[in-house]
Structure formats: structure tokens, C-alpha cells
Write a protein that holds these residues in place. Structure first.
Motif, PDB file in Angstrom:
ATOM      1  N   VAL A 210      31.805   9.780 -43.272  1.00 48.49           N
ATOM      2  CA  VAL A 210      32.356  10.311 -42.784  1.00 48.49           C
ATOM      3  C   VAL A 210      33.619  10.186 -42.511  1.00 48.49           C
ATOM      4  O   VAL A 210      34.127  10.297 -43.071  1.00 48.49           O
ATOM      5  CB  VAL A 210      31.777  11.753 -41.501  1.00 48.49           C
ATOM      6  N   VAL A 211      34.805   8.847 -42.374  1.00 50.13           N
ATOM      7  CA  VAL A 211      35.275   8.499 -42.074  1.00 50.13           C
ATOM      8  C   VAL A 211      36.058   7.828 -43.120  1.00 50.13           C
ATOM      9  O   VAL A 211      37.144   8.490 -43.626  1.00 50.13           O
ATOM     10  CB  VAL A 211      35.183   7.377 -41.120  1.00 50.13           C
ATOM     11  N   GLU A 212      34.934   7.491 -44.452  1.00 51.43           N
ATOM     12  CA  GLU A 212      35.574   7.088 -45.304  1.00 51.43           C
ATOM     13  C   GLU A 212      36.053   8.173 -46.487  1.00 51.43           C
ATOM     14  O   GLU A 212      36.151   7.992 -47.184  1.00 51.43           O
ATOM     15  CB  GLU A 212      34.437   6.358 -46.241  1.00 51.43           C
ATOM     16  N   GLU A 213      35.437   9.096 -46.589  1.00 51.40           N
ATOM     17  CA  GLU A 213      35.339  10.335 -47.475  1.00 51.40           C
ATOM     18  C   GLU A 213      37.073  10.633 -46.849  1.00 51.40           C
ATOM     19  O   GLU A 213      38.015  11.333 -47.555  1.00 51.40           O
ATOM     20  CB  GLU A 213      34.208  12.053 -47.231  1.00 51.40           C
ATOM     21  N   PHE A 214      36.989  11.546 -45.156  1.00 57.03           N
ATOM     22  CA  PHE A 214      38.596  11.465 -44.463  1.00 57.03           C
ATOM     23  C   PHE A 214      39.765  10.445 -45.334  1.00 57.03           C
ATOM     24  O   PHE A 214      40.410  11.431 -45.535  1.00 57.03           O
ATOM     25  CB  PHE A 214      38.439  11.406 -43.253  1.00 57.03           C
ATOM     26  N   LEU A 215      39.043   9.053 -45.247  1.00 54.17           N
ATOM     27  CA  LEU A 215      40.558   8.535 -45.632  1.00 54.17           C
ATOM     28  C   LEU A 215      40.759   8.831 -47.336  1.00 54.17           C
ATOM     29  O   LEU A 215      41.786   8.557 -47.626  1.00 54.17           O
ATOM     30  CB  LEU A 215      39.858   6.811 -45.669  1.00 54.17           C
ATOM     31  N   GLU A 216      39.664   8.944 -47.688  1.00 49.02           N
ATOM     32  CA  GLU A 216      39.479   9.104 -49.202  1.00 49.02           C
ATOM     33  C   GLU A 216      40.319  10.082 -49.847  1.00 49.02           C
ATOM     34  O   GLU A 216      41.506  10.776 -50.170  1.00 49.02           O
ATOM     35  CB  GLU A 216      38.452   8.940 -49.746  1.00 49.02           C
ATOM     36  N   VAL A 217      40.276  11.785 -49.052  1.00 49.88           N
ATOM     37  CA  VAL A 217      40.510  13.142 -49.025  1.00 49.88           C
ATOM     38  C   VAL A 217      41.809  12.672 -48.223  1.00 49.88           C
ATOM     39  O   VAL A 217      42.505  13.811 -48.988  1.00 49.88           O
ATOM     40  CB  VAL A 217      38.933  13.581 -48.882  1.00 49.88           C
ATOM     41  N   ARG A 218      42.287  12.566 -47.751  1.00 52.37           N
ATOM     42  CA  ARG A 218      43.497  12.877 -47.380  1.00 52.37           C
ATOM     43  C   ARG A 218      44.287  11.879 -47.045  1.00 52.37           C
ATOM     44  O   ARG A 218      44.759  11.338 -46.491  1.00 52.37           O
ATOM     45  CB  ARG A 218      43.422  13.394 -45.185  1.00 52.37           C
ATOM     46  N   ARG A 219      44.219  10.852 -48.515  1.00 50.29           N
ATOM     47  CA  ARG A 219      45.071  10.082 -48.421  1.00 50.29           C
ATOM     48  C   ARG A 219      46.143  10.167 -48.253  1.00 50.29           C
ATOM     49  O   ARG A 219      47.281   9.561 -47.823  1.00 50.29           O
ATOM     50  CB  ARG A 219      44.249   8.908 -49.496  1.00 50.29           C
ATOM     51  N   PRO A 220      46.785  11.252 -49.409  1.00 48.33           N
ATOM     52  CA  PRO A 220      48.208  11.147 -49.395  1.00 48.33           C
ATOM     53  C   PRO A 220      48.796  11.792 -47.903  1.00 48.33           C
ATOM     54  O   PRO A 220      50.631  10.888 -47.702  1.00 48.33           O
ATOM     55  CB  PRO A 220      47.994  12.201 -50.707  1.00 48.33           C
ATOM     56  N   LEU A 221      47.777  12.209 -46.837  1.00 55.85           N
ATOM     57  CA  LEU A 221      48.509  12.507 -45.655  1.00 55.85           C
ATOM     58  C   LEU A 221      48.312  11.690 -45.447  1.00 55.85           C
ATOM     59  O   LEU A 221      49.504  11.420 -44.118  1.00 55.85           O
ATOM     60  CB  LEU A 221      47.835  13.602 -45.444  1.00 55.85           C
ATOM     61  N   LEU A 222      48.487  10.223 -45.150  1.00 53.86           N
ATOM     62  CA  LEU A 222      47.875   9.080 -43.976  1.00 53.86           C
ATOM     63  C   LEU A 222      48.889   8.446 -44.830  1.00 53.86           C
ATOM     64  O   LEU A 222      49.408   7.837 -43.447  1.00 53.86           O
ATOM     65  CB  LEU A 222      46.152   8.466 -43.839  1.00 53.86           C
ATOM     66  N   ALA A 223      48.963   8.175 -45.780  1.00 58.02           N
ATOM     67  CA  ALA A 223      49.908   7.998 -46.379  1.00 58.02           C
ATOM     68  C   ALA A 223      51.387   7.817 -45.663  1.00 58.02           C
ATOM     69  O   ALA A 223      52.423   6.503 -44.855  1.00 58.02           O
ATOM     70  CB  ALA A 223      49.774   7.207 -48.197  1.00 58.02           C
TER      71      ALA A 223
END
Ligand SMILES: *Cc1c(COP(=O)(O)O)cnc(C)c1O
Length: 438
Positions: free
Chosen positions: A423-436
Motif C-alpha cells: 500500500v505504501v508502494e502504491e502511495f509512492l507511485e500514485v502520489r509521486r508528483p506531489l511527493l517530489a
């Protein structure tokens, strides 16, 4: 989540969308909340449980699982803020409670379990004596009152970001509902600063109280030399060193202080040690605790109708002697260490400004890339990211604290940890633009 068009253009629209989906998924939780607001301020009797737009209501729990009012299932990665180490239905804890019920509720006298429980707790955590209370807050009230009475002094050094109960909140300085002790605020993990402060207040200083790892303050571990400095400086000043191990006692076979090799004068306990019942305890040096010996003419009083509540004594005794043994503590810590390392490796691979701090079975998410030694280091992280993380995990059936706290309980195994990692992996993937952008 991946089938829907995700609004990732900016954090606000992502969060709005996540909350709208949450509202749509949880009509029965909303109805419960609205009804509760008629008789409870904000529908609430425990501040930490509130989050906007409204908190989930739960219908039941079993093992390491929860089910909300709308029938969604969750893996419980909150573990009742560390009090729920046994899960929601451990058979040995249940059996102890049922046996205690058979013996009668509230006897108005001493029962056969309290001294056995006291022996188990003192032996486990290296205390000479212990007294029981109803909560961790009350344990800290009594520990600090003991220090004030024993030293005849008034000042108490506390640390910014520390939490010692509802009337001891030092998240952002002092709190309007804190008890009116003469508190002096110091910086966590600043050994030299604390030593200087202790020395300068030495003649009026009753106690220094500290969590060996900040719990509610974000799972930030104390550096061993910080605690060692507090030990030496309080001894020099003749002040009482109190370790609040209400959360951290789970982290080592004999508590976190023992693991770090530092011995305080008083230790406070709570949370899981009551087996899921209301519980607190303060213990340590006999010379301090024996001030409460009622055989003394000048004995300090310590009242509390429920201090020896049979349900708490029975559940607690079964829990610490039969279930959360020293070996179980070592195993749960190892599981937590492995999980935290795995999550942090995922964050690093994704290049995300997200990390998990903690020790063993307790950890917290922080949306920042830099080193974290004290709460001030995460003050600039965007709180909306934690909110988004929380709602994204909820949508995937993972229950954590909205502030990002994650605690393992005994029913959490490899399957559950794998699920959290996915689930964390998917969060990192899906929200990548926001986390960057963070
Ligand atoms: C939870 C907690 C307390 C307070 O315990 P309650 O039983 O909630 O009153 C005190 N200190 C720490 C470190 C805690 O985490």
C-alpha cells in the motif's frame, strides 16, 4: 485507486478528492458522528481520535482486524496507540478477564492478583516498588507529586515535543489544560543544553521527566548520551529522574531504559501493560515509593478507587506473564525493525521526501528528507501530506493514526506487513508528483 483519474495537479485538490471519496464511502460513520455531536462536544471524548471531516466509527475488532460501521475491513496498524499490543481478542487475556469476573467485580478490598501483578511488573522492568493507577496520565501526576514531596522543590524540566498525558502536553510549549506545575521547557536530544539548564535550576529542581523515545511526538528516539547526561546531571542536582515508559516499555524485553543501560529513579508505565483495561503505574526506588507506605505516620496518600481493579490486574498479569513475554518483546521489535527498514528503502528508491522514524514495533511517518533528532526538525513538513497518506491508506484498508503513527501488535504478521508495504508502494507511485514537490 488506480482505476480512477487521480487529481494530482496539486496537494489541495488531491486531498479534497480523497476526502470526498471518504465521505461517500462512510455514510454510517457520518451518521454516528452527527448524532454524537448533540451530546458530546464535536462528538468527541478523546481529542486524538478526531480528524476532519469526521472520524470513522468502528463496529468491531478481532485479532489485528477492525470493521467500521459501513462494513469496511481494516488491518489495524494503530494498535490503539500502543495500548493494543494483544490485538482485540487474545484468548489468554479474555480468559483472565472471564476468570476475574467469576470472582466478582469490585471487592472493596485487596484481591489475590494485585501483588502477583506487582511482582511481575517490578521484576520485568527493574523496579524496587510499584503502585498502580488508572491511566498513564495519573501515573505521571503521581510520579511528579512524589518528586516534589521528596525533594521539597517545585521546578520540573520537560522537553518540547514530549507527551505525558492529557494534562502534560508539550507539543507546542505548554498547554492551557496542563497541570500548573512550575515547568521549564528544554530541547529534546540536546544533552549540553539540558545539562546547563539542570545545573542552573539545581537548587529548585524537583524532577526531570522524559520519554526515552518521543511517542506521540513522532517516534523520535533519545540519543543514549542525552539520557546518560540527564542521569548524571539530575544525580548531581539531587533531582528525581523520571522516565515515562508508558509507550516505550514494549520496545525491549525489560523496557527501553534497560535496553539503553540508563536507570531512572522513577518509571511510569501504562497502555498495553493493563492488558487493554484502564491502567497506569509508577515505580522505581524504594526510598521514593516507600513514602506511600501507610504504616508510616507521615505517609503520603495515594488514593484511587480503581487502582487494584480486578479486571485490570487479571488482564495485565496474564498479558505480561503469558503473552508479551521478554521473548515476545524481542520478536515483535525485530519485526518492527525489519518493517521500518523496508518502508524506508521503498521511500529512498522512490526518491520521496518521506521517512519512518522509530524503534522496534513503534514508528511514525515524516514527510521530510533530513535527519530528525527532535520535533523541531519536522516542523516545516506539510501536514496535508500526512492527511493524504492517512486517507490513501484508509481507502486501501489500512488503519493508522492520522498523525502518521504506526504500531505493531502481536496479531500483525508477515501477511499484514507485506500488505502495508504494498500500500505504501502504491502511495509512492500514485502520489509521486506531489511527493517530489515536497
Ligand atoms: C499515552 C501516554 C500517556 C498517558 O496515558 P493515558 O493512559 O492515556 O493517560 C503518558 N505518557 C505517554 C508517553 C503516553 O504515550
Amino acid at each position: 485507486m488506480s482505476e480512477v483519474r487521480i487529481q494530482n495537479a496539486d496537494l489541495d485538490s488531491a486531498l479534497t478528492e480523497a476526502k470526498e471519496a471518504y465521505v461517500a464511502r462512510n455514510p454510517k460513520s457520518l451518521a454516528r458522528f452527527v448524532e454524537a455531536t448533540a451530546v458530546m462536544p464535536g462528538g468527541n471524548t478523546r481529542s486524538v481520535l478526531f480528524y476532519a471531516p469526521f472520524p470513522l466509527g468502528f463496529a468491531r475488532g478481532e485479532g489485528g482486524r477492525l470493521e467500521d460501521l459501513d462494513g469496511h475491513a481494516y488491518i489495524d496498524f494503530l494498535g490503539e496507540f500502543t495500548a493494543g499490543i494483544y490485538g482485540h481478542s487474545h484468548p489468554l487475556v479474555r480468559r483472565a478477564i472471564e476468570q476475574a469476573l467469576d470472582g466478582g467485580i469490585n471487592l472493596g478490598g485487596h484481591n489475590l492478583i494485585e501483588a502477583r501483578f506487582a511482582r511481575a511488573v517490578t521484576e520485568r522492568f527493574g523496579l524496587e516498588r510499584v503502585r498502580f493507577t488508572n491511566s498513564g496520565t495519573e501515573a505521571n501526576l503521581m510520579a511528579l507529586a512524589t518528586a516534589v514531596a521528596a525533594t521539597g522543590r517545585k521546578k520540573i524540566i520537560v522537553f518540547r515535543g514530549g507527551y505525558h498525558g492529557g494534562v502534560f502536553m508539550f507539543r507546542s510549549g505548554n498547554s492551557p489544560v496542563n497541570v500548573p506545575h512550575d515547568f521549564v521547557l528544554a530541547r529534546y536530544n540536546d544533552a549540553a543544553g539540558a545539562a546547563a539548564l539542570i545545573e542552573s535550576h539545581a537548587r529548585e529542581l524537583a524532577a526531570v521527566i522524559v520519554e526515552p523515545m518521543l511517542g506521540g511526538g513522532g517516534c523520535i528516539p533519545a540519543e543514549p548520551e542525552f539520557l546518560a547526561t540527564l542521569r548524571a546531571a539530575t544525580s548531581d542536582a539531587g533531582a528525581v529522574l523520571v522516565f515515562d515508559e508508558v509507550m516505550t516499555s514494549r520496545l525491549g524485553p525489560h523496557g527501553l531504559a534497560a535496553m539503553l543501560g540508563v536507570c531512572p529513579d522513577l518509571t511510569t508505565l501504562g497502555k498495553y501493560i493493563g492488558g487493554g483495561m484502564s491502567f497506569g503505574a509508577f515505580g522505581g526506588r524504594a526510598s521514593l515509593l516507600d513514602l506511600f507506605d501507610p504504616r508510616r505516620a507521615d505517609a503520603l496518600p495515594h488514593a484511587g478507587t480503581f487502582n487494584n481493579n480486578v479486571l485490570t490486574m487479571a488482564a495485565g498479569l496474564a498479558g505480561v506473564t503469558e503473552v508479551y513475554t521478554p521473548a515476545a518483546a524481542v520478536a515483535l521489535s525485530a519485526r518492527g525493525e525489519a518493517l521500518r527498514a523496508r518502508l524506508n528503502a521503498q521511500c529512498r528508491r522512490a526518491g520521496a521526501a518521506l521517512q519512518f522514524t522509530g524503534i522496534g514495533s513503534m514508528m511514525a511517518a515524516h514527510f521530510t528528507a533530513g535527519a530528525i533528532r527532535r520535533p523541531e526538525d519536522v516542523a516545516n513538513a506539510d501536514p496535508r501530506l500526512k492527511e493524504l497518506f492517512f486517507f490513501d491508506l484508509l481507502a486501501q484498508g489500512v488503519w493508522i493514526a492520522q498523525r502518521g503513527m504506526i504500531n505493531l501488535s502481536l496479531p500483525i504478521g508477515d501477511v499484514e506487513c507485506d500488505r502495508l508495504a504494498a500500500v505504501v508502494e502504491e502511495f509512492l507511485e500514485v502520489r509521486r508528483p506531489l511527493l517530489a514537490a515536497a
